[in-house]
Write an enzyme that holds these catalytic residues in place. Structure first.
Site, PDB file in Angstrom:
ATOM      1  N   HIS A  51       0.641   3.535 -10.364  1.00  0.00           N
ATOM      2  CA  HIS A  51      -0.232   4.007  -9.289  1.00  0.00           C
ATOM      3  C   HIS A  51       0.598   4.693  -8.186  1.00  0.00           C
ATOM      4  O   HIS A  51       0.740   4.182  -7.073  1.00  0.00           O
ATOM      5  CB  HIS A  51      -0.972   2.790  -8.739  1.00  0.00           C
ATOM      6  CG  HIS A  51      -2.173   3.082  -7.908  1.00  0.00           C
ATOM      7  ND1 HIS A  51      -2.186   4.006  -6.890  1.00  0.00           N
ATOM      8  CD2 HIS A  51      -3.415   2.534  -7.930  1.00  0.00           C
ATOM      9  CE1 HIS A  51      -3.381   3.999  -6.316  1.00  0.00           C
ATOM     10  NE2 HIS A  51      -4.143   3.118  -6.932  1.00  0.00           N
ATOM     11  N   GLU A  58      -1.461   9.414 -10.835  1.00  0.00           N
ATOM     12  CA  GLU A  58      -1.026   8.220 -11.552  1.00  0.00           C
ATOM     13  C   GLU A  58      -0.953   8.446 -13.062  1.00  0.00           C
ATOM     14  O   GLU A  58      -1.950   8.816 -13.680  1.00  0.00           O
ATOM     15  CB  GLU A  58      -2.008   7.075 -11.280  1.00  0.00           C
ATOM     16  CG  GLU A  58      -2.305   6.888  -9.798  1.00  0.00           C
ATOM     17  CD  GLU A  58      -3.501   6.000  -9.556  1.00  0.00           C
ATOM     18  OE1 GLU A  58      -3.720   5.060 -10.372  1.00  0.00           O
ATOM     19  OE2 GLU A  58      -4.213   6.221  -8.562  1.00  0.00           O
ATOM     20  N   ARG A  83       0.848  -1.189   0.000  1.00  0.00           N
ATOM     21  CA  ARG A  83       0.000   0.000   0.000  1.00  0.00           C
ATOM     22  C   ARG A  83       0.890   1.248   0.000  1.00  0.00           C
ATOM     23  O   ARG A  83       1.140   1.880   1.005  1.00  0.00           O
ATOM     24  CB  ARG A  83      -0.919  -0.018   1.218  1.00  0.00           C
ATOM     25  CG  ARG A  83      -1.843   1.189   1.303  1.00  0.00           C
ATOM     26  CD  ARG A  83      -2.900   1.197   0.229  1.00  0.00           C
ATOM     27  NE  ARG A  83      -3.957   0.209   0.527  1.00  0.00           N
ATOM     28  CZ  ARG A  83      -5.014   0.002  -0.256  1.00  0.00           C
ATOM     29  NH1 ARG A  83      -5.146   0.692  -1.388  1.00  0.00           N
ATOM     30  NH2 ARG A  83      -5.920  -0.899   0.071  1.00  0.00           N
ATOM     31  N   ARG A 130       0.582  -6.564 -10.314  1.00  0.00           N
ATOM     32  CA  ARG A 130       1.096  -6.036  -9.043  1.00  0.00           C
ATOM     33  C   ARG A 130       1.266  -7.108  -7.976  1.00  0.00           C
ATOM     34  O   ARG A 130       1.906  -6.848  -6.947  1.00  0.00           O
ATOM     35  CB  ARG A 130       0.185  -4.916  -8.527  1.00  0.00           C
ATOM     36  CG  ARG A 130      -1.222  -5.359  -8.181  1.00  0.00           C
ATOM     37  CD  ARG A 130      -2.101  -4.174  -7.867  1.00  0.00           C
ATOM     38  NE  ARG A 130      -3.451  -4.594  -7.528  1.00  0.00           N
ATOM     39  CZ  ARG A 130      -4.163  -4.085  -6.531  1.00  0.00           C
ATOM     40  NH1 ARG A 130      -3.636  -3.154  -5.763  1.00  0.00           N
ATOM     41  NH2 ARG A 130      -5.390  -4.499  -6.295  1.00  0.00           N
TER      42      ARG A 130
END
Length: 288
Positions: free
Chosen positions: A155, A255, A61, A86
């Site tokens: 991201h 992003e 995160r 990811r």
């Protein structure tokens, strides 16, 4: 002299660390996820939640997760949000050092399990160029005999000190979708934050800036006319996994993307390179 080392997190995730005269960095093989980037003599340019547990199978995160080969929720129920890249282990395929500038290269192997989601013959690489500036390139090559369409995003999570003092600039003349509504016209160059923000911009200029109490972060994009601006605010922060209830105060995502009208269709043999380039505003540059 630049030093490149490997290591293993206490929870089992493998990583590569870089220490040079220009920066410190760490990138995990799971997701080819850059988790730390600190230009020498400056503050960190990436944010990671202290609530993250760095467990295998979960994207970290923070840092720069790779969303591929789709962004957001897939139309097929049960498919992973933001694709599968990811959460997969990438291969480290090369390192280069020139004048203390380090470039790390990674390749995503497509497994039999992945072909359930992606039955195409493509090659995906991620290159990280690490100096006083961070440059991340996501490179798609279509090796198949038919066109392939995908959406994707880098991201990026940024440390912004205090969301109430953050001003994001460089958004004039663009349009955005938010919470599946719109498009709305962006009538000002600046964006301020006083609620949950989840905007997908199209026809956006190639550079934005995040004006924080600790300095201005410059975010550039190449081969991308779309970007995502996100802060979960109070209620959503309480629902997010691996995220403290008050983390929304200290982060924002901006992003580089190819989404919606900016989706990429690759002809057989074609190549596309999505780039994000991130730095602190240099002394003497104009802040706006």
């Amino acid at each position: 002299m630049a030093v490149i080392t490997t290591g293993v997190h206490g929870n089992g995730l493998e990583y590569i660390e870089v220490h040079s005269k220009l920066c410190d960095a760490r990138i995990f093989l799971q997701g080819a996820q850059l988790e730390r980037f600190i230009p020498r003599g400056q503050a960190p340019l990436l944010w990671v939640s202290t609530a993250d547990d760095y467990l295998p199978g979960n994207g970290i995160r923070g840092g720069i997760p790779v969303c591929w080969p789709w962004f957001g929720q897939h139309d097929t129920h049960g498919w992973p949000q933001h694709g599968f890249a990811r959460n997969r282990r990438w291969q480290h395929i090369g390192s280069e050092v020139q004048d203390e500038v380090v470039t790390l290269k990674f390749l995503l192997p497509i497994t039999d399990e992945d072909r359930i989601y992606w039955p195409h013959d493509t090659r995906l690489e991620l290159h990280c160029r690490l100096s006083q500036t961070l440059r991340v390139s996501l490179i798609n090559v279509n090796l198949d005999h038919h066109p392939v369409t995908l959406t994707q995003a880098l991201h990026s999570y940024f440390p912004i000190g205090d969301i109430h003092q953050l001003i994001a600039s460089g958004f004039s003349s663009a349009h955005y979708i938010e919470f599946a509504k719109g498009p709305y016209a962006q009538t000002t160059d600046d964006v301020h934050f006083d609620r949950e923000t989840d905007r997908v911009y199209n026809a956006l200029a190639g550079q934005q800036r995040l004006h924080t109490p600790n300095g201005t972060i410059v975010v550039r994009r190449e081969h991308s006319s779309s970007a995502v601006l996100w802060n979960p605010w109070i209620e959503k922060s309480r629902r997010l996994s691996r995220f403290n209830d008050d983390d929304y105060l200290r982060m924002v995502c901006l992003e580089a993307a190819n989404v919606r009208e900016d989706a990429i269709t690759l002809a057989p043999g074609a190549r596309h390179e999505l780039v994000t380039e991130i730095s602190w505003l240099a002394p003497g540059e104009q802040p706006r």
